[in-house]
Design a protein around this motif. Structure first.
Motif, short mmCIF file in Angstrom:
data_model
loop_
_atom_site.label_atom_id
_atom_site.label_comp_id
_atom_site.label_asym_id
_atom_site.label_seq_id
_atom_site.Cartn_x
_atom_site.Cartn_y
_atom_site.Cartn_z
N ILE A 1 0.84 -1.20 0.00
CA ILE A 1 0.00 0.00 0.00
C ILE A 1 0.88 1.25 0.00
O ILE A 1 0.64 2.20 -0.75
CB ILE A 1 -0.94 0.00 1.22
N ALA A 2 1.92 1.23 0.83
CA ALA A 2 2.82 2.38 0.93
C ALA A 2 3.55 2.62 -0.38
O ALA A 2 3.66 3.76 -0.84
CB ALA A 2 3.82 2.14 2.06
N LEU A 3 4.06 1.56 -1.00
CA LEU A 3 4.79 1.72 -2.26
C LEU A 3 3.88 2.22 -3.37
O LEU A 3 4.29 3.03 -4.21
CB LEU A 3 5.44 0.38 -2.65
N ALA A 4 2.63 1.75 -3.38
CA ALA A 4 1.69 2.17 -4.42
C ALA A 4 1.33 3.64 -4.28
O ALA A 4 1.18 4.36 -5.27
CB ALA A 4 0.44 1.31 -4.37
N ILE A 5 1.19 4.12 -3.05
CA ILE A 5 0.76 5.50 -2.81
C ILE A 5 1.94 6.47 -2.83
O ILE A 5 1.86 7.55 -3.42
CB ILE A 5 0.02 5.60 -1.47
N GLU A 6 3.04 6.09 -2.21
CA GLU A 6 4.15 7.03 -2.00
C GLU A 6 5.37 6.77 -2.87
O GLU A 6 6.18 7.67 -3.08
CB GLU A 6 4.58 7.00 -0.53
N GLY A 7 5.53 5.52 -3.36
CA GLY A 7 6.74 5.18 -4.08
C GLY A 7 7.90 4.95 -3.13
O GLY A 7 7.80 5.19 -1.93
N PRO A 8 9.05 4.49 -3.65
CA PRO A 8 10.20 4.20 -2.80
C PRO A 8 10.91 5.46 -2.33
O PRO A 8 10.76 6.53 -2.92
CB PRO A 8 11.10 3.37 -3.71
N ILE A 9 11.70 5.31 -1.28
CA ILE A 9 12.57 6.39 -0.81
C ILE A 9 13.86 6.34 -1.64
O ILE A 9 14.53 5.32 -1.68
CB ILE A 9 12.88 6.24 0.68
N THR A 10 14.21 7.43 -2.28
CA THR A 10 15.35 7.43 -3.20
C THR A 10 16.68 7.67 -2.50
O THR A 10 17.69 7.05 -2.85
CB THR A 10 15.15 8.50 -4.29
N ASN A 11 16.71 8.55 -1.53
CA ASN A 11 17.96 8.88 -0.84
C ASN A 11 17.81 8.65 0.66
O ASN A 11 16.92 9.22 1.29
CB ASN A 11 18.36 10.34 -1.09
N ILE A 12 18.69 7.82 1.21
CA ILE A 12 18.67 7.56 2.65
C ILE A 12 20.03 7.94 3.23
O ILE A 12 21.06 7.40 2.82
CB ILE A 12 18.36 6.08 2.95
N SER A 13 20.03 8.86 4.16
CA SER A 13 21.27 9.33 4.77
C SER A 13 21.60 8.51 6.02
O SER A 13 20.81 7.68 6.47
CB SER A 13 21.13 10.80 5.15
N THR A 14 22.78 8.77 6.57
CA THR A 14 23.17 8.11 7.82
C THR A 14 22.21 8.47 8.94
O THR A 14 21.85 7.64 9.78
CB THR A 14 24.60 8.52 8.21
N THR A 15 21.78 9.72 8.96
CA THR A 15 20.80 10.16 9.96
C THR A 15 19.49 9.40 9.81
O THR A 15 18.87 8.99 10.81
CB THR A 15 20.54 11.67 9.82
N ASN A 16 19.05 9.21 8.57
CA ASN A 16 17.82 8.43 8.32
C ASN A 16 17.97 7.01 8.84
O ASN A 16 17.05 6.47 9.46
CB ASN A 16 17.51 8.39 6.83
N LEU A 17 19.13 6.40 8.60
CA LEU A 17 19.37 5.03 9.05
C LEU A 17 19.30 4.94 10.57
O LEU A 17 18.73 4.00 11.12
CB LEU A 17 20.73 4.53 8.56
N PHE A 18 19.87 5.93 11.24
CA PHE A 18 19.81 5.95 12.70
C PHE A 18 18.35 6.02 13.17
O PHE A 18 17.95 5.32 14.10
CB PHE A 18 20.58 7.16 13.25
N GLY A 19 17.56 6.87 12.50
CA GLY A 19 16.15 6.98 12.86
C GLY A 19 15.40 5.68 12.65
O GLY A 19 14.59 5.27 13.50
N PHE A 20 15.65 5.01 11.53
CA PHE A 20 14.99 3.74 11.25
C PHE A 20 15.38 2.67 12.27
O PHE A 20 14.53 1.89 12.72
CB PHE A 20 15.34 3.25 9.84
#
Length: 284
Positions: free
Chosen positions: A193-212
């Motif tokens: 559902i998420a991929l169909a509505i929003e599409g993939p995340i193109t750029n993931i930073s080190t900060t993003n990885l920490f958050g995930f």
């Protein structure tokens, strides 16, 4: 026969779950990629669920296939989708206030499914908690979007029903396996559902990885394990009151780390919420 009183340690451990969920807002806004709320919700549950599944090496058996499909959808997949729809269409305060109706809904579900008739005191405490959250987080300029309101209330009902069904069915496996099953199913339901509505995340930073990593391990894996454990140890209604700790923590974090204001009315609301939570545990 009246059940023995709940242990303080069980109450405190269960409370850690909604308290950790209260950190989600600041993590999402400061550490995660913007404009992908559904995908973020899927990625906070599916990877940790799959890792736990690989570690435990145990699949559901018999009737538990459809029960886990239902529980994972209610507690993770559908709930997270509705939660983020509400978050996008409503100010956070309005969404939190609408979601605070969950103790009342859990009381109704527990009465119907578990034959746990709510006391007058618990009903008063639930209403007080709803009012307290409203004072804590809602602002005079908040807009009331009908779809957002319906999504927030439906999300509260979805997780409330999931909470009561867990209490009714009782897990057949260890807490770790039970948590892994639901996180995996919820993530699988939500991801397409998420991929169909929003599409993939193109750029993931080190900060993003920490958050995930934080959201996946602490805010999802550990938090849901403590929540499911609490459902077994406490009455379903008592667990639902502890969920009111989430907006309290979110407000405190906003004040301490994001320089948000904290008005006298908010302090009154916070006090009412904490009293409501305490009263809710007395009825356990």
């Amino acid at each position: 026969m009246k059940s023995p009183p709940a242990k303080l340690s069980d109450i405190l451990l269960t409370a850690l779950a909604p308290m950790s969920w209260g950190t989600t807002y600041v993590v999402a806004t400061e550490f995660l990629p913007p404009n992908h709320p559904l995908l973020v919700a899927a990625l906070r549950s599916l990877p940790i669920g799959l890792l736990l599944m690989a570690w435990c090496k145990q699949l559901p058996q018999g009737i538990w296939w459809w029960r886990i499909l239902l529980l994972g959808s209610l507690n993770i997949g559908i709930f997270q989708a509705l939660l983020f729809i509400a978050a996008y269409r409503l100010p956070g305060g309005v969404a939190a206030t609408a979601g605070a109706i969950q103790p009342l809904l859990v009381g109704v579900f527990a009465w119907i499914i578990l034959r746990e008739k709510p006391s007058k005191l618990s009903i008063v405490a639930a209403i007080a908690g709803l009012v307290g959250v409203g004072l804590l987080v809602i602002s005079p300029a908040a807009r009331l979007d009908p779809i957002g309101i319906v999504a927030a209330i439906s999300g509260a009902a979805t997780m409330g029903l999931g909470t009561v069904l867990i209490k009714r069915w009782k897990r057949p496996v260890s807490l770790l396996v039970f948590t892994a099953w639901q996180l995996t199913v919820g993530g699988i339901v939500l991801l397409p559902i998420a991929l169909a509505i929003e599409g993939p995340i193109t750029n993931i930073s080190t900060t993003n990885l920490f958050g995930f990593v934080y959201l996946g391990v602490v805010g999802t894996g550990i938090a849901y394990a403590l929540w499911f454990r609490g459902i077994e140890k406490l009455k379903a209604s008592a667990v639902s009151y502890l969920g009111l700790m989430s907006p309290v923590v979110a407000t405190i974090i906003g004040f301490v780390f994001l320089n948000q204001s904290l008005t006298p009315i908010q302090l009154v609301g916070m006090t009412i919420v904490l009293i409501s939570v305490l009263i809710g545990q007395q009825d356990n």
